[in-house]
Design a protein around this motif. Structure first.
Motif, PDB file in Angstrom:
ATOM      1  N   PHE A  68       0.851  -1.198   0.000  1.00  0.00           N
ATOM      2  CA  PHE A  68       0.000   0.000   0.000  1.00  0.00           C
ATOM      3  C   PHE A  68       0.892   1.256   0.000  1.00  0.00           C
ATOM      4  O   PHE A  68       1.760   1.414   0.855  1.00  0.00           O
ATOM      5  N   GLY A  69       0.669   2.135  -0.977  1.00  0.00           N
ATOM      6  CA  GLY A  69       1.408   3.395  -1.031  1.00  0.00           C
ATOM      7  C   GLY A  69       2.827   3.268  -1.575  1.00  0.00           C
ATOM      8  O   GLY A  69       3.658   4.151  -1.360  1.00  0.00           O
ATOM      9  N   VAL A  70       3.127   2.187  -2.306  1.00  0.00           N
ATOM     10  CA  VAL A  70       4.529   1.945  -2.692  1.00  0.00           C
ATOM     11  C   VAL A  70       5.049   2.979  -3.702  1.00  0.00           C
ATOM     12  O   VAL A  70       6.241   3.323  -3.667  1.00  0.00           O
ATOM     13  N   VAL A  71       4.188   3.496  -4.586  1.00  0.00           N
ATOM     14  CA  VAL A  71       4.684   4.478  -5.566  1.00  0.00           C
ATOM     15  C   VAL A  71       5.072   5.756  -4.817  1.00  0.00           C
ATOM     16  O   VAL A  71       4.256   6.349  -4.120  1.00  0.00           O
ATOM     17  N   GLY A  72       6.343   6.137  -4.907  1.00  0.00           N
ATOM     18  CA  GLY A  72       6.856   7.307  -4.204  1.00  0.00           C
ATOM     19  C   GLY A  72       7.426   6.998  -2.820  1.00  0.00           C
ATOM     20  O   GLY A  72       8.056   7.859  -2.204  1.00  0.00           O
ATOM     21  N   ALA A  73       7.218   5.776  -2.325  1.00  0.00           N
ATOM     22  CA  ALA A  73       7.739   5.403  -1.001  1.00  0.00           C
ATOM     23  C   ALA A  73       9.245   5.153  -1.092  1.00  0.00           C
ATOM     24  O   ALA A  73       9.776   4.891  -2.175  1.00  0.00           O
ATOM     25  N   ARG A  90      20.359  -1.160   0.094  1.00  0.00           N
ATOM     26  CA  ARG A  90      21.466  -0.344  -0.395  1.00  0.00           C
ATOM     27  C   ARG A  90      21.106   0.432  -1.668  1.00  0.00           C
ATOM     28  O   ARG A  90      21.875   1.290  -2.093  1.00  0.00           O
ATOM     29  N   ILE A  91      19.938   0.180  -2.253  1.00  0.00           N
ATOM     30  CA  ILE A  91      19.526   0.925  -3.456  1.00  0.00           C
ATOM     31  C   ILE A  91      19.290   2.399  -3.130  1.00  0.00           C
ATOM     32  O   ILE A  91      19.713   3.292  -3.864  1.00  0.00           O
ATOM     33  N   GLY A  92      18.613   2.666  -2.028  1.00  0.00           N
ATOM     34  CA  GLY A  92      18.357   4.053  -1.611  1.00  0.00           C
ATOM     35  C   GLY A  92      17.318   4.744  -2.476  1.00  0.00           C
ATOM     36  O   GLY A  92      16.827   4.194  -3.462  1.00  0.00           O
ATOM     37  N   GLY A  93      16.955   5.963  -2.095  1.00  0.00           N
ATOM     38  CA  GLY A  93      16.007   6.756  -2.874  1.00  0.00           C
ATOM     39  C   GLY A  93      14.580   6.236  -2.778  1.00  0.00           C
ATOM     40  O   GLY A  93      14.241   5.496  -1.853  1.00  0.00           O
ATOM     41  N   ARG A  94      13.763   6.643  -3.726  1.00  0.00           N
ATOM     42  CA  ARG A  94      12.344   6.306  -3.692  1.00  0.00           C
ATOM     43  C   ARG A  94      11.915   5.507  -4.910  1.00  0.00           C
ATOM     44  O   ARG A  94      12.611   5.477  -5.918  1.00  0.00           O
ATOM     45  N   TRP A  95      10.736   4.896  -4.791  1.00  0.00           N
ATOM     46  CA  TRP A  95      10.165   4.121  -5.896  1.00  0.00           C
ATOM     47  C   TRP A  95       9.493   5.050  -6.894  1.00  0.00           C
ATOM     48  O   TRP A  95       8.337   5.421  -6.735  1.00  0.00           O
ATOM     49  N   THR A  96      10.254   5.446  -7.910  1.00  0.00           N
ATOM     50  CA  THR A  96       9.664   6.181  -9.027  1.00  0.00           C
ATOM     51  C   THR A  96       9.018   5.155  -9.972  1.00  0.00           C
ATOM     52  O   THR A  96       9.253   3.951  -9.855  1.00  0.00           O
ATOM     53  N   ASP A 101       9.431  -0.065 -12.796  1.00  0.00           N
ATOM     54  CA  ASP A 101       9.457  -0.793 -14.062  1.00  0.00           C
ATOM     55  C   ASP A 101      10.717  -1.662 -14.156  1.00  0.00           C
ATOM     56  O   ASP A 101      10.645  -2.839 -14.530  1.00  0.00           O
ATOM     57  N   ALA A 102      11.851  -1.102 -13.789  1.00  0.00           N
ATOM     58  CA  ALA A 102      13.110  -1.858 -13.843  1.00  0.00           C
ATOM     59  C   ALA A 102      13.099  -3.016 -12.840  1.00  0.00           C
ATOM     60  O   ALA A 102      13.515  -4.134 -13.153  1.00  0.00           O
ATOM     61  N   TRP A 103      12.609  -2.759 -11.658  1.00  0.00           N
ATOM     62  CA  TRP A 103      12.516  -3.782 -10.605  1.00  0.00           C
ATOM     63  C   TRP A 103      11.622  -4.933 -11.041  1.00  0.00           C
ATOM     64  O   TRP A 103      11.990  -6.101 -10.921  1.00  0.00           O
ATOM     65  N   ILE A 131       1.818  -1.476 -12.510  1.00  0.00           N
ATOM     66  CA  ILE A 131       2.214  -0.199 -11.895  1.00  0.00           C
ATOM     67  C   ILE A 131       1.013   0.754 -11.836  1.00  0.00           C
ATOM     68  O   ILE A 131       0.823   1.463 -10.842  1.00  0.00           O
ATOM     69  N   ALA A 132       0.166   0.745 -12.870  1.00  0.00           N
ATOM     70  CA  ALA A 132      -1.047   1.581 -12.843  1.00  0.00           C
ATOM     71  C   ALA A 132      -1.951   1.171 -11.674  1.00  0.00           C
ATOM     72  O   ALA A 132      -2.547   2.015 -11.002  1.00  0.00           O
TER      73      ALA A 132
END
Ligand code: HEC
Length: 138
Positions: A68-73, A90-96, A101-103, A131-132
């Motif tokens: 829940f809420g993964v996009v942008g998390a 270790r990837i860091g950052g957020r789920w764009t 898509d790459a994941w 993803i949608a």
């Protein structure tokens, strides 16, 4: 939910994959697939994730974290109590949208050593649909 492409096509049936592929254009990139994505098709595809992931607000973690809420998390952070691998942390950052898509294309290539035991979704339309659907879960 109607996408712009569905409006142009006049009729957007529940499973109009051939028409959506055509509407994505001759050499579609991720944004083109996103434009013709169908969250309802993604919801059906999510059956392949549901053995390990719940997606609704407040749902418990399973083998994988609740999404829940993964996009942008934060990556390795959508479900703070889940025991993520160092490989994903270790990837860091957020789920764009690009990173999701790459994941989803190849989890082991995106985060070598991840515990997500899933081979990936080879079809870019499948990934865009999932993803949608995930985007709606917030
Ligand atoms: C066999 C179980 C399994 C399946 C099937 C599976 N996953 Fe996962 N998923 C996991 C595990 C375990 C993790 C945590 C990985 C880690 O810590 O390295 C994870 C992590 C994730 C994350 C990262 C969450 C975060 O907080 O960073 C996303 C996004 C995700 N999965 C999406 C999906 C989607 C979408 C599908 C279906 C297309 C799917 N997964 C299929 C087990 C699974």
């Amino acid at each position: 939910m109607l996408t712009g492409a569905c409006l142009l096509l006049a009729a957007c049936s529940a499973d109009d994959r051939a028409a959506r592929r055509a509407a994505a254009g001759p050499s579609p990139d991720r944004a083109d697939w996103a434009r013709v994505a169908d969250a309802r098709a993604g919801e059906r595809l999510f059956a392949r994730c549901a053995a390990c992931h719940a997606v609704h607000r407040g749902a418990p973690d399973r083998n994988g974290p609740t999404l829940f809420g993964v996009v942008g998390a934060p990556v390795a952070g959508v479900s703070p109590r889940f025991g993520y691998t160092a490989a994903l942390q270790r990837i860091g950052g957020r789920w764009t949208l690009e990173r999701l898509d790459a994941w989803l294309a190849d989890p082991q290539a995106f985060a070598p050593g991840t515990s997500m035991g899933f081979p990936g979704l080879a079809d870019p339309l499948d990934r865009a649909d999932v993803i949608a659907y995930l985007k709606e879960q917030r």
